[in-house]
Design a protein around this motif. Structure first.
Motif, PDB file in Angstrom:
ATOM      1  N   PRO A  94       6.790  -4.524   7.144  1.00  0.00           N
ATOM      2  CA  PRO A  94       5.837  -4.347   6.032  1.00  0.00           C
ATOM      3  C   PRO A  94       4.686  -3.408   6.389  1.00  0.00           C
ATOM      4  N   LEU A  95       4.162  -3.539   7.617  1.00  0.00           N
ATOM      5  CA  LEU A  95       3.079  -2.653   8.045  1.00  0.00           C
ATOM      6  C   LEU A  95       3.592  -1.227   8.224  1.00  0.00           C
ATOM      7  N   ILE A  96       4.773  -1.088   8.773  1.00  0.00           N
ATOM      8  CA  ILE A  96       5.348   0.249   8.955  1.00  0.00           C
ATOM      9  C   ILE A  96       5.530   0.934   7.612  1.00  0.00           C
ATOM     10  N   LYS A  97       6.016   0.193   6.643  1.00  0.00           N
ATOM     11  CA  LYS A  97       6.209   0.755   5.298  1.00  0.00           C
ATOM     12  C   LYS A  97       4.879   1.251   4.711  1.00  0.00           C
ATOM     13  N   ALA A  98       3.814   0.459   4.874  1.00  0.00           N
ATOM     14  CA  ALA A  98       2.503   0.858   4.338  1.00  0.00           C
ATOM     15  C   ALA A  98       1.976   2.099   5.054  1.00  0.00           C
ATOM     16  N   VAL A  99       2.162   2.165   6.375  1.00  0.00           N
ATOM     17  CA  VAL A  99       1.684   3.325   7.138  1.00  0.00           C
ATOM     18  C   VAL A  99       2.431   4.586   6.711  1.00  0.00           C
TER      19      VAL A  99
END
Length: 784
Positions: A580-585
């Motif tokens: 989820p964090l990778i997707k946002a970044v």
């Protein structure tokens, strides 16, 4: 030294021989030494009373040696006293105090009798001295000494018993002053109490406890005897009798002994509940409700009330117009809800929630505090109760309470209930509609830390339902300031609220950007480190601020200026970063790439190879899951297709720069991009054809695309229902045909004209003179 002095040898009688003389001189010297030692011990006893027992033992030993030496010397000791000047005018016995008696007398401040008696020598000359008369000068009477010592011991014992009586039972001493005068004190120093004095207070406590226990038992037994008759009076047909009986029951319930007697008699509790259910008299209701209130202070009393069916009738009393009845009823229900869990369902079934919500219109802050806490206990982890509170108009009333009062306990209790309701999807819009966001913002600067934390969590829960709210300027300003807090929970909530409030709200995006919110979010992101619960909402908020508003480019450049790009690269390199964090970044990087000023920083921080690596990793995960017969790649709540779409979309925008195109091609990712043309997801096909369209501007890249047999698939995509895919495919084919013969390019142009039923300018297709993006449909580059 008791007045004794050493007599020189010349004072010894002349008729002594030499051996006798040496023996006498030695004995007299020893006697002198013992007298001096005794004197030193007596002085030491007076100056060191805390060492009394050790000094007294030494005194006894010295006194015994003195007595033994007197017996050995006999008349020579008396002769020694005579020459030393220690004579008396009478030959009668004189008083001599033993060391023990002296010690006791010094310590107690009283004068005691001596332990033994002796006689002083008469004043006579040497010629008148008769050896036969000398032994009569000193006499020792053991019987008399033992008798006197027994008297002393008896007096000491009497003093001790008197002190004990005074300490433990002072009320038995009639004449306190006389008793104190006759009692020998053992206190050496005024500021240091004796052991007996230190034990006096605990002894009194124990004595009082025993007395209370006896009285308690008597009171309980007396109440138990009158309860059957009192129960009959509660059932009397005369309302006056019932009122008097209820009043007496109320009074008995206030005292602990009689209260326990009532609790232990289930029939009495049932009678109280019966009277409460059948009376309309306010006085009787007040007395029986008061009795139940006092009974509810004991757990066994709570059980008795529950088993007697008292909860429905207590709930019914919540409609009373008498304040005292309301107080007793709500407080008793509160005790039941706090200490006896089965009572919660009974209150719900008795329509207690609706009646409690109706009471929120009262103005007594303490009453409101108890009522709201009851609602909190009933609504916590119970969805049906939350919906009942919603149907009764609870959210609007709770917002009114927060707006109208300043009583801290009430605000804290109300915030706890709002926090419970704010996780309910049905209650959220109602709280927001009632002005909850604006009202709660007023408490973010409150001095009570717990209240501020509750308010932050409420706002975080409500913020996704408040994206269309206006008049949030002050809230946004406070949240931006809270991003610099040292409390991780405060920063977590502030970033989450800003992330939601800036989602699809251009006005809030502009406002946060103008308030330097982008810089504050970047600093919070850097300070958070590996705390994903903070970095995730912070990145999402930055993603919203960098797209689709008039100051988006300002926010994009602010991220670069404040070292945000390096922080994003560190997150993607971290082995513990979740999808989820990778997707946002990745989404934020795609937005940052929209500004050409950021391309150099993105390239220098190594984000192009990282994006290629992420694209390849997501593609492998997706294929692996598909080959295993499972659903499409889905990890940590994120589909791998979303990661593929995001990384390819970011590379597509970065490929607008010639230098970036060379870096992308150097990582040999063209074969994988060609494979993405066969995806069943239109968005992936669209961004893949767009990236190939950019890369095909380089002759070497166009040739490599053709070597990967992309021509056939691109020709098929010309007929795609998605105009963007078809246009990108056409542009790639024309760029691949730049080194082809003119007739080949003419046939391709003709086919496209027939396909789109319009004339296609070669300048558009080849990017000559006019940017090819004018021919292609606009692409949505960023997300919310």
């Amino acid at each position: 030294m008791d007045g004794y002095q050493y007599a020189p040898p010349s004072s010894v009688p002349r008729n002594f021989n030499n051996d006798e003389q040496e023996q006498v001189e030695s004995g007299l010297s020893m006697l002198q030494m013992l007298q001096e030692k005794k004197q030193r011990l007596l002085i030491n006893l007076q100056s060191n009373p805390h060492q009394r027992f050790e000094i007294e033992a030494s005194l006894r030993q010295v006194e015994a040696e003195i007595i033994q030496l007197h017996q050995q010397l006999g008349p020579y000791a008396a002769f020694h006293y005579q020459n030393a000047g220690q004579t008396q005018t009478s030959t009668q016995p004189s008083s001599f105090t033993s060391p023990l008696d002296s010690a006791i007398g010094s310590a107690s401040g009283s004068v005691m009798g001596s332990g033994f008696s002796t006689k002083a020598a008469s004043v006579v000359g040497d010629d008148d001295l008769d050896n036969d008369d000398l032994p009569a000068v000193f006499s020792w009477n053991p019987q008399q000494y033992n008798q006197q010592q027994a008297q002393v011991n008896e007096r000491v014992l009497q003093n001790r018993s008197t002190r004990l009586v005074r300490a433990m039972f002072p009320e038995t001493i009639k004449e306190e002053a006389e008793a104190a005068a006759n009692t020998c004190s053992t206190q050496m120093m005024p500021n240091q109490p004796t052991n007996l004095q230190r034990l006096a207070e605990p002894c009194q406590i124990v004595k009082n406890a025993v007395a209370n226990l006896v009285n308690y038992q008597d009171s309980t037994e007396q109440t138990a005897r009158i309860l059957p008759e009192l129960t009959k009076l509660l059932s009397d047909i005369d309302v006056v009798v019932v009122g008097e009986a209820a009043s007496l029951m109320h009074q008995l319930s206030k005292k602990e002994p009689s209260r326990h007697a009532i609790i232990n008699n289930q029939n009495v509790v049932a009678s109280i509940v019966h009277v409460m259910a059948n009376t309309n008299s306010p006085d009787v209701q007040r007395n029986v409700a008061g009795a139940l209130y006092h009974l509810s202070s004991d757990r066994q009393g709570l059980i008795s009330i529950y088993n007697s069916g008292g909860i429905p009738h207590l709930v019914q009393l919540l409609t009373s117009s008498v304040d005292a009845v309301l107080f007793y009823a709500i407080t008793t229900l509160h005790n039941l809800l706090v200490h006896y869990d089965p009572s919660k369902m009974a209150v719900r079934l008795a329509s207690g929630l609706e009646k409690m919500v109706a009471l929120l219109s009262k103005d007594n802050v303490k009453f409101l505090t108890i009522t709201i806490d009851c609602l909190h206990l009933l609504a916590y982890r119970h969805q049906d109760s939350k919906l009942i509170i919603l149907a009764a108009g609870g959210p609007a009333q709770l917002v009114r309470v927060m707006r109208s009062y300043t009583y801290e306990k009430l605000l804290l209790t109300c915030s706890r209930l709002l926090k419970v309701l704010s996780v309910c999807a049905s209650n959220k819009p109602e709280i927001v509609q009632a002005g909850g966001m604006q009202v709660l913002a007023m408490f973010l600067n409150h001095s009570n830390v717990r209240l501020v934390e509750n308010v932050l969590w409420i706002l975080r829960n409500l913020s996704d339902a408040a994206t269309k709210q206006d008049n949030l300027d002050s809230l946004l300003h406070i949240l931006i300031n809270l991003l610099s807090s040292s409390d991780a929970n405060v920063v977590l909530c502030a970033t989450g609220i800003l992330s939601n409030l800036t989602c699809n709200n251009a006005k809030n995006k502009v406002m946060v950007t103008q308030m330097h919110g982008t810089e504050a979010l970047v600093h919070a992101l850097i300070n958070a480190g590996d705390r994903e619960e903070i970095t995730d909402p912070a990145v999402c908020a930055l993603r919203h601020l960098t797209s689709r508003h008039v100051h988006a480019e300002m926010a994009q450049n602010a991220v670069r200026i404040h070292n945000g790009i390096s922080a994003l690269a560190a997150i993607l390199k971290s082995p513990i970063a979740r999808w989820p964090l990778i997707k946002a970044v990745i989404g934020l990087i795609r937005n940052l790439a929209l500004s050409l000023d950021n391309h150099i920083a993105l390239r220098e921080n190594g984000l192009i190879p990282i994006l290629v690596q992420m694209m390849s990793r997501a593609y492998q995960e997706s294929n692996s899951r598909h080959m295993q017969g499972g659903p499409a790649g889905y990890m940590d709540g994120v589909y791998m297709d979303e990661i593929i779409e995001g990384t390819v979309g970011a590379l597509h925008i970065l490929a607008r720069d010639a230098h970036n195109r060379l870096v992308i091609r150097s990582h040999q990712c063209i074969p994988l991009i060609v494979q993405l043309l066969f995806s069943t997801v239109d968005n992936i096909v669209r961004v893949a054809t767009g990236l190939l369209c950019e890369l095909a501007q380089e002759t070497d890249s166009a040739a490599e695309i053709e070597r990967e047999n992309a021509t056939v698939r691109l020709t098929e995509l010309l007929h795609s229902h998605n105009e963007g895919i078809a246009a990108y495919a056409a542009a790639v084919l024309f760029r691949m045909s730049e080194d082809k013969p003119a007739d080949y390019r003419h046939r391709l142009s003709t086919n496209l004209q027939q396909l789109y039923h319009t004339e296609v300018s070669p300048a558009v297709l080849y990017g000559q003179g006019v940017q090819h993006d004018l021919f292609l449909p606009s692409l949505i580059i960023s997300r919310r």
